[in-house]
Design an enzyme around this catalytic site. Sequence first.
Site, mmCIF file in Angstrom:
data_model
loop_
_atom_site.group_PDB
_atom_site.id
_atom_site.type_symbol
_atom_site.label_atom_id
_atom_site.label_comp_id
_atom_site.label_asym_id
_atom_site.label_seq_id
_atom_site.Cartn_x
_atom_site.Cartn_y
_atom_site.Cartn_z
ATOM 1 N N HIS B 274 90.856 -94.386 -11.483
ATOM 2 C CA HIS B 274 90.386 -94.615 -12.858
ATOM 3 C C HIS B 274 89.854 -96.028 -13.054
ATOM 4 O O HIS B 274 90.414 -97.003 -12.579
ATOM 5 C CB HIS B 274 91.425 -94.228 -13.911
ATOM 6 C CG HIS B 274 92.671 -95.061 -13.949
ATOM 7 N ND1 HIS B 274 92.737 -96.238 -14.653
ATOM 8 C CD2 HIS B 274 93.889 -94.869 -13.394
ATOM 9 C CE1 HIS B 274 93.963 -96.727 -14.539
ATOM 10 N NE2 HIS B 274 94.680 -95.924 -13.780
ATOM 11 N N ASP B 286 96.220 -101.515 -11.020
ATOM 12 C CA ASP B 286 96.137 -100.318 -11.870
ATOM 13 C C ASP B 286 94.860 -100.354 -12.675
ATOM 14 O O ASP B 286 94.820 -100.854 -13.773
ATOM 15 C CB ASP B 286 97.365 -100.258 -12.766
ATOM 16 C CG ASP B 286 97.429 -98.956 -13.561
ATOM 17 O OD1 ASP B 286 96.693 -98.011 -13.231
ATOM 18 O OD2 ASP B 286 98.214 -98.898 -14.510
ATOM 19 N N GLU B 320 91.989 -93.163 -18.310
ATOM 20 C CA GLU B 320 93.263 -92.616 -17.844
ATOM 21 C C GLU B 320 94.411 -93.175 -18.656
ATOM 22 O O GLU B 320 95.361 -92.471 -18.983
ATOM 23 C CB GLU B 320 93.486 -92.961 -16.353
ATOM 24 C CG GLU B 320 94.696 -92.260 -15.720
ATOM 25 C CD GLU B 320 96.012 -93.017 -15.868
ATOM 26 O OE1 GLU B 320 97.068 -92.410 -15.604
ATOM 27 O OE2 GLU B 320 96.014 -94.200 -16.261
ATOM 28 N N GLU B 321 94.332 -94.462 -19.000
ATOM 29 C CA GLU B 321 95.497 -95.156 -19.558
ATOM 30 C C GLU B 321 95.896 -94.670 -20.942
ATOM 31 O O GLU B 321 97.074 -94.557 -21.248
ATOM 32 C CB GLU B 321 95.241 -96.667 -19.618
ATOM 33 C CG GLU B 321 95.118 -97.334 -18.251
ATOM 34 C CD GLU B 321 96.407 -97.325 -17.450
ATOM 35 O OE1 GLU B 321 97.410 -96.746 -17.898
ATOM 36 O OE2 GLU B 321 96.412 -97.901 -16.345
#
Lengths: 466, 466
Positions: B274, B286, B320-321
């Site tokens: 992502h 991330d 995504e988050e």
Amino acid sequence: LLALVACALLAGPPAGDAGGDAERLRELAGRLFEAVEREGQAWERLAHLTDRIGPRLSGSPGAEAAVRWTAERLAADGLAVRTEPILVPTWVRGLESAELLAPVAQRLAVTALGGSDPTPEAGIAAEVVEVASFEELAALPEGRVAGRIVLFNRAIADAGFQGYSAVAPLRTRGAVEAAKRGAVAALVRSLGTLSARLPHTGAMSYGAALPRIPAAAIAAEDAELIHRLLAAGDVVRLRLVLGCRTLPDAPSANVVADLPGRERPEEIVLIGAHLDSWDLGTGAIDDGAGVAMVMEALRLLKASGLAPRRTIRGVLFMNEENGLRGGRGYAEAHAAELPRHVAAVEADSGAGALQGIAVTVGEGGLARLRALAPLLRPAGAEPVTSPGGGADIGPLREQGVPVIGMRQDAARYFDWHHTAADTLDKVDRAELARNSAAMAVLAWALAEMEPALPRPGPAPPGERQR
Amino acid sequence: LLALVACALLAGPPAGDAGGDAERLRELAGRLFEAVEREGQAWERLAHLTDRIGPRLSGSPGAEAAVRWTAERLAADGLAVRTEPILVPTWVRGLESAELLAPVAQRLAVTALGGSDPTPEAGIAAEVVEVASFEELAALPEGRVAGRIVLFNRAIADAGFQGYSAVAPLRTRGAVEAAKRGAVAALVRSLGTLSARLPHTGAMSYGAALPRIPAAAIAAEDAELIHRLLAAGDVVRLRLVLGCRTLPDAPSANVVADLPGRERPEEIVLIGAHLDSWDLGTGAIDDGAGVAMVMEALRLLKASGLAPRRTIRGVLFMNEENGLRGGRGYAEAHAAELPRHVAAVEADSGAGALQGIAVTVGEGGLARLRALAPLLRPAGAEPVTSPGGGADIGPLREQGVPVIGMRQDAARYFDWHHTAADTLDKVDRAELARNSAAMAVLAWALAEMEPALPRPGPAPPGERQR
């Protein structure tokens, strides 16, 4: 109740003359280590200081609350307590921020260094020049620094005090050296050993007749980011906004607590730590732990019901972090007494397991302290090293007082030192208790020791104090 | 030039029929691992994404810059690239602060959870009620929660995804559960494994027909402070100020890059990560690392000059988050194609050394992947585990696509996850390179595999996606 328990524990049966001084000392040491395990209060003291009082920067309400509470607490423990007035610098942090402007917009994690002047309200926006040392700065071509922001970017090579001390001048003198070359601000890569985007504050000072340029620390990550951008050939510009300011000096105090000597009360063994802390965290490892050790050592000895040969004096110094007014003030106020200070011990290296002591004594003193060391139960391979001492007792050492620094394991100390993460959870309860017992044993041994430790000669230039 | 070098390296002499598929695959794997070591670009890609673009929260300028740059970069590498539009939630952080008001004034390290509504400008000041679970919250007497701030205080028990997942509902659903009982705000102890006074943000959501109470994370240290004060019997009050807000949904995109298949181009092996990140750090672990792995795997395979049997498709998912709009949007837009998606791989567990893969496949698929696993050079003892997958490819798994999650070593992942410290320095260059090679090998193997992996049946309730 605890005092009575401790009293029974520690007084025990009379050791008798047969055992001799060494045997009596060994027995007392054993009982002190037992006592802290069973009914130690160092942790509770530290918890109060950090959780209930909080940050204790000189001149702040927290610092004054700490003076009042420790004095009350020590008096309640039965010590003869007084507060000794000093004046302290008063510096307050304001809003602070930094951001890259070019080649990319990014926020930086920043904190003002203690003592820094503020920037204009809109900040200072300028190009960044990176150096790893004062030598590199000096070697830059004329005009490369003027009007720019100097970033001193050098990582700490080794955990512990040596690694820290090697880099610390970049923080303390960075603004002076940068101002000499015409810089408009100084930034230093945080003096720390953990990369958690934490800026580490700390003291800095200005030179006379030089512009007082704002100075701040940025997180290790941000220093590396700037390094990468510069290494790629980019011009890096940033904006620094610091709202800090220096207020007039404020009245404050050292806290002094005596356990009077039974034979030679005029002779003094000093055990000390510093009561002030930086403002970002709650000063648990720097130096709440040391304060708790001093308070606990005094409590244990008082509770034992035994009186030492010489007076054992606890001193909680104010303003170690940004001025050393407490250490200097104590030495001045007690100048006449200093020839009768037989030793001064300081605890200011965190709350890790005791590795040993670092000492500055006259000839022959080292061997006598080495013989004594096992009673402190040090975990280190070389329990007694030299030279040593502490910042607050530095002025005493200059007057010929033997000085001793408690050496706690500092492997993680600089992970959190001077950051918001210097909080109670970084302290191990059992280690703090044992460190307190060790300080009590050391104080007792020095107070009983005959003859007293030989006094050191004049300090050679650059003698390390810790 | 590099492409030519890689081309020579990877194409090599024709393997000949004698070697067979397995031998050819082994040879290719060896060359891919060699290539990333000699001329890998994953690190440079990640450095650009984090240093030059920075935080990439959905709807932010950083996210849009990331879409543009990755699409351009992949096109320059020779892939067939398009951006596929989606609408994303747009949430922006504002000023935020929290402070204890009683029994002592202390600053708290706080950050709003993504999606939270703001507090009033003056903040919310209320008493704190601490619970360690939803069960504890439910068991509190009527009236104990109404009008108060609920603190969900539970430490992660074990490093890695399992430990995180066990606690994550306190963050995602805490505001809902607290609002049900009449709370005015919800705080969660940061979901992290390092105590460095770092607040960890992350997604939360609101329930229909319930008050939308502000929700934030506080540092582990601050949760422990509040715990100690409450354990001592104190009433703890704090003020929370959050300036965050939700703006209208914004247009954004997934980036889709194809390496067309030579025999059955209509069949697709998807490799994804992502592109969005949280806003506090630069999203290196991330999920910048995953993005770099996908880009590098595609570049390596393209540069090899070989064409896979099936199409290998890289997808850089947006959002995504805090919404999963990219994953859902992809599944919707490609609904007709999903029966021809033979596998979907996601890299979203940081940049540690590859431990193996976690897979959800039909019967018999596990054994075939186990046979393949050594080619990925996993460091873990159990290289292929099940179930597994990834958040963005979850909607594909629901449609019967075999899904595979790359399992990087996550021992330190949650030290920095969702914090300001998620920055490039947390990534090891060599490990990132090897992880990229492993992804390329896996993609190639899946694209060549005959027959394709068996498809999994309907997901059982609560099936873990990672």
